[in-house]
Design an enzyme around this catalytic site. Structure first.
Site, short mmCIF file in Angstrom:
data_model
loop_
_atom_site.label_atom_id
_atom_site.label_comp_id
_atom_site.label_asym_id
_atom_site.label_seq_id
_atom_site.Cartn_x
_atom_site.Cartn_y
_atom_site.Cartn_z
N LYS A 37 -25.06 19.65 39.41
CA LYS A 37 -24.42 20.69 38.60
C LYS A 37 -24.07 21.93 39.42
CE LYS A 37 -25.73 19.19 34.04
NZ LYS A 37 -26.50 19.40 32.81
N ARG A 73 -32.30 13.31 33.83
CA ARG A 73 -30.98 12.66 33.75
C ARG A 73 -30.25 12.90 35.06
NH1 ARG A 73 -25.83 14.09 32.65
NH2 ARG A 73 -24.54 12.68 31.44
#
Ligand code: 7PJ
Length: 280
Positions: A221, A255
């Site tokens: 991210k 995740r």
């Protein structure tokens, strides 16, 4: 801690790794590499062999600025993959969607976890999820994917995210979704600046006080762009550092894109936890 996923029960005493399987042509970090069904299945198999216990199948990109996808198109992308995975593997299949119609079709095809970045707030989603016996991951997001990174603002990010998730847990309860089917997720990067992401990660135990299992997703991210100045293909070390810290803070599911590396990090963190790791 356990999570009821349809007729299966996931034991969360050991933290688990959820592998990301994007079946979109526009996912930000793997650029549609796994868009063909054959390649998608092969990639899923590799993640399962590397230790992923859950495969998160997504047919709609939620990256900032991504195009909208119709229900029919999303179903066309995910259902064949879910059917094949359900037939070929014993992994838990998760459907990453906010659309009621996709939830229903995905569960009929074999998904037993509904992963919704909009926490069942879209029309019909709460009802659709409650008509299944799948588990549900409720994630916090401020705003909508297209614009969420423009001006994220909080007075008290930890308090606001906790209150939102608590309210969604109550909505699920009222709709007949039992607590042992719920997972909570602070939604790292979803309408959050670096300082917000760090505050949420630093205060994971506060979110965990609900008694529900926590899922954390930081893989590749943009917080690692902000923190390290690293482009997407150089964010693995950052992700492993956060993943390790999250497990030590009590996260039950990570995740990730990079399953093998994360499985190792989780084993190390879990060994420290078992040896009595404590921050105090
Ligand atoms: C997350 C997600 C996350 C959950 C995405 C990306 C963006 N679902 N779906 N948590 N992120 N539950 O993978 O970077 O953090 S899509």
């Amino acid at each position: 801690m356990q999570l009821r996923c349809g007729s299966r029960t996931l034991d969360l005493a050991q933290p688990l790794v959820m592998g990301i399987l994007n079946v979109t042509p526009d996912s930000f970090s793997d650029g549609g590499k796994f868009i063909g069904p054959a390649q998608a299945l092969e990639h899923a198999q590799r993640m399962i062999e590397a230790g992923a216990r859950i495969i998160d199948v997504g047919g709609e990109s939620t990256r900032p600025g991504a195009a909208d996808v119709s229900v029919a198109e999303e179903i066309r992308r995910v259902v064949p993959i879910i059917e094949a995975l359900a037939a070929q593997t014993s992994a838990i299949i998760s459907i990453d969607t906010s659309k009621a119609g996709v939830m229903t079709a995905a569960v009929a095809a074999g998904a037993t976890l509904i992963n919704d970045v909009r926490a069942l707030q879209e029309p019909g989603a709460l009802e659709a999820a409650s008509r299944t016996d799948a588990a549900v991951c409720l994630m916090h997001m401020q705003g909508q994917p297209r614009t969420m990174q423009h001006e994220p603002r909080y007075d008290d990010v930890v308090g606001e995210v906790t209150a939102f998730l608590e309210q969604r847990v109550q909505a699920c309860q009222a709709a007949g979704i039992a607590q042992d089917r719920l997972v909570l997720d602070p939604g790292i990067g979803f309408g959050k600046r670096l300082e917000h992401n760090l505050a949420l990660l630093a205060h994971l135990p506060a979110l965990g006080r609900s008694g529900l299992p926590l899922l954390v997703g930081v893989s590749r991210k943009s917080m690692f762009q902000a923190l390290l100045g690293r482009p997407v293909e150089q964010r693995l070390a950052g992700g492993l550092a956060v993943g390790t810290a999250a497990v030590l803070a009590g996260a039950a599911i990570l995740r990730v894109h990079d399953v093998a590396e994360t499985v190792d990090a989780v084993k190390v963190a879990q060994a420290l936890r078992a040896a009595g790791y404590s921050l105090t």
